[in-house]
Design an enzyme around this catalytic site. Structure first.
Site, PDB file in Angstrom:
ATOM      1  N   THR A 179       0.842  -1.200   0.000  1.00 22.66           N
ATOM      2  CA  THR A 179       0.000   0.000   0.000  1.00 22.66           C
ATOM      3  C   THR A 179       0.874   1.245   0.000  1.00 22.66           C
ATOM      4  O   THR A 179       1.961   1.226   0.562  1.00 22.66           O
ATOM      5  CB  THR A 179      -0.882  -0.045   1.269  1.00 22.66           C
ATOM      6  OG1 THR A 179      -1.835  -1.069   1.084  1.00 22.66           O
ATOM      7  CG2 THR A 179      -1.580   1.272   1.536  1.00 22.66           C
ATOM      8  N   ARG A 207     -14.180  -7.343   0.314  1.00 21.04           N
ATOM      9  CA  ARG A 207     -13.398  -6.959   1.503  1.00 21.04           C
ATOM     10  C   ARG A 207     -12.783  -5.560   1.328  1.00 21.04           C
ATOM     11  O   ARG A 207     -12.201  -5.232   0.309  1.00 21.04           O
ATOM     12  CB  ARG A 207     -12.290  -7.986   1.713  1.00 21.04           C
ATOM     13  CG  ARG A 207     -11.378  -7.711   2.916  1.00 21.04           C
ATOM     14  CD  ARG A 207     -10.119  -6.968   2.531  1.00 21.04           C
ATOM     15  NE  ARG A 207      -9.199  -6.802   3.660  1.00 21.04           N
ATOM     16  CZ  ARG A 207      -8.139  -6.013   3.638  1.00 21.04           C
ATOM     17  NH1 ARG A 207      -7.851  -5.305   2.572  1.00 21.04           N
ATOM     18  NH2 ARG A 207      -7.360  -5.906   4.691  1.00 21.04           N
ATOM     19  N   VAL A 208     -12.923  -4.765   2.359  1.00 16.01           N
ATOM     20  CA  VAL A 208     -12.320  -3.433   2.372  1.00 16.01           C
ATOM     21  C   VAL A 208     -11.366  -3.365   3.550  1.00 16.01           C
ATOM     22  O   VAL A 208     -11.716  -3.768   4.663  1.00 16.01           O
ATOM     23  CB  VAL A 208     -13.404  -2.349   2.507  1.00 16.01           C
ATOM     24  CG1 VAL A 208     -12.772  -0.963   2.560  1.00 16.01           C
ATOM     25  CG2 VAL A 208     -14.386  -2.428   1.336  1.00 16.01           C
ATOM     26  N   GLY A 209     -10.152  -2.882   3.304  1.00 15.32           N
ATOM     27  CA  GLY A 209      -9.168  -2.758   4.378  1.00 15.32           C
ATOM     28  C   GLY A 209      -9.230  -1.395   5.044  1.00 15.32           C
ATOM     29  O   GLY A 209     -10.222  -0.671   4.950  1.00 15.32           O
ATOM     30  N   ASP A 210      -8.158  -1.049   5.722  1.00 10.41           N
ATOM     31  CA  ASP A 210      -8.117   0.202   6.489  1.00 10.41           C
ATOM     32  C   ASP A 210      -7.846   1.429   5.646  1.00 10.41           C
ATOM     33  O   ASP A 210      -8.213   2.542   6.043  1.00 10.41           O
ATOM     34  CB  ASP A 210      -7.027   0.110   7.569  1.00 10.41           C
ATOM     35  CG  ASP A 210      -5.652  -0.109   6.940  1.00 10.41           C
ATOM     36  OD1 ASP A 210      -5.538  -0.962   6.034  1.00 10.41           O
ATOM     37  OD2 ASP A 210      -4.696   0.570   7.350  1.00 10.41           O
ATOM     38  N   GLY A 233      -4.910  -4.610   7.571  1.00 10.88           N
ATOM     39  CA  GLY A 233      -5.934  -3.572   7.626  1.00 10.88           C
ATOM     40  C   GLY A 233      -6.993  -3.781   8.685  1.00 10.88           C
ATOM     41  O   GLY A 233      -7.456  -2.842   9.326  1.00 10.88           O
TER      42      GLY A 233
HETATM   43  N1  ASP Z   1      -3.488  -2.102   4.780  1.00  9.08           N
HETATM   44  C1  ASP Z   1      -3.786  -2.630   3.489  1.00  9.08           C
HETATM   45  C2  ASP Z   1      -5.112  -3.370   3.569  1.00  9.08           C
HETATM   46  O1  ASP Z   1      -5.374  -4.011   4.563  1.00  9.08           O
HETATM   47  C3  ASP Z   1      -2.750  -3.545   2.949  1.00  9.08           C
HETATM   48  C4  ASP Z   1      -1.359  -2.957   2.845  1.00  9.08           C
HETATM   49  O2  ASP Z   1      -0.959  -2.176   3.704  1.00  9.08           O
HETATM   50  O3  ASP Z   1      -0.663  -3.279   1.864  1.00  9.08           O
HETATM   51  O4  ASP Z   1      -5.862  -3.339   2.608  1.00  9.08           O
END
Ligand code: ASP
Length: 313
Positions: A179, A207-210, A233
């Site tokens: 990310t 799915r949605v991350g942070d 996330g």
């Molecule tokens: N934090 C991101 C997610 O969970 C992944 C990442 O940091 O590469 O979608």
């Protein structure tokens, strides 16, 4: 590991290209150079804005767009593949001066997802748009759209194929987070944050991350700091990590370093991995992470300019 500067420059910018398990043995000299060059290019894009008196908001957008364009990172071109073998992109941006924010998830054709996030912030009364609606919105805004094949790289496809063999995996937990994000403080004293990602390899069910969740992976508040996170996330969301760091500063009078360290300790205790970059309202910038490395860079008005990958650099 934490690393901060106590100086208070007129403007400052920090960025990341993900935290992860990279060590000098795993990442050979050529790849290290390629990453450092890519981080330097993004740093130049962001600092050019700040140097000419531009806003922190414009600077983080410019830096993140450069990282999205680079196939080395898991954002824009080079994003990881979902369970179904697609690239679904998420991004967010926040203006610490006004506490305005925008985010978009599940983008399929937007070349620079951070631009869609900014348009959500500036052109709608909403904060977060998802999936079909987000895609239609980005198109209607005239934000550059590309064939989905643009995002796919051979290396990410290989990682997805490797993941697909592991029948019982929820998603890739190999600590390979790519990310991207940027935080800045401009000459007027305003902070901003932006984050962009393809999420995690093998993610499914929308799915949605942070990263696009305001207060989790992205947050900015002139009263405290700007934050962009990378890592597992789910844990960042559960801790509302970005907001928590700012809240600790405001309510416990912690420094940004103390607040970040406290939240990362909680993250680790919950089994989370990754880290954050931060820009304090006083211009302090820094990085903190509990993985072996984080692709990162920072610069400020006093001439400081650094790129780093491994812990302890
Ligand atoms: N934090 C991101 C997610 O969970 C992944 C990442 O940091 O590469 O979608």
């Amino acid at each position: 590991m934490t690393d901060a500067t106590a100086r208070h420059p007129r403007w400052s910018l920090a960025l990341h290209g993900g935290a992860g398990s990279m060590t000098p043995d795993i990442l050979g000299p050529e790849m290290q150079d390629a990453y450092r060059d890519a981080l330097g290019t993004a740093l130049d894009a962001g600092t050019a804005v700040l140097r000419r008196g531009g806003s922190a908001l414009d600077a983080v957008e410019a830096a993140v767009m450069a990282l999205e364009d680079d196939p080395l990172f898991n954002a824009g071109r080079g994003a990881v593949f979902t369970f179904e073998g697609k690239n679904e992109l998420d991004a967010a941006i926040m203006d610490g001066a006004t506490l305005s924010a925008g985010s978009a998830t599940g983008l399929l054709r937007t070349k620079n997802p951070v631009r869609a996030a900014r348009a959500v912030m500036e052109e709608t009364l909403h904060v977060m748009l998802a999936n079909d609606g987000a895609n239609r919105f980005a198109e209607e805004q005239g934000i550059e759209q590309v064939d989905p094949a643009y995002f796919a790289t051979a290396e990410r496809r290989r990682q997805w194929e490797e993941f697909s063999q592991k029948k019982d995996a929820w998603f890739d937990t190999d600590l390979k987070y790519g990310t991207v994000g940027a935080v800045a403080r401009d000459a007027d004293g305003h902070v901003a944050a932006a984050t962009s990602t393809g999420g995690l390899t093998g993610k499914r069910w929308g799915r949605v991350g942070d990263s696009p969740v305001i207060g989790a992976g992205t947050y900015a508040d002139d009263r405290s700091c700007a934050i962009s996170a990378t890592g597992t996330g789910e844990t960042f969301i559960e801790l509302a990590a970005g907001h928590e760091i700012g809240a600790r500063m405001r309510m416990l009078n912690e420094t940004v370093e103390e607040a970040v360290a406290a939240v990362l300790t909680e993250l680790g205790a919950k089994g989370g991995n990754g880290g954050v970059i931060y820009a304090g309202a006083d211009g302090t910038t820094g990085f903190a992470f509990n993985t072996p490395g984080m692709y990162r860079a920072r610069a400020d008005a006093d001439g400081m300019r650094e790129t780093a990958i491994f812990a302890g650099e």
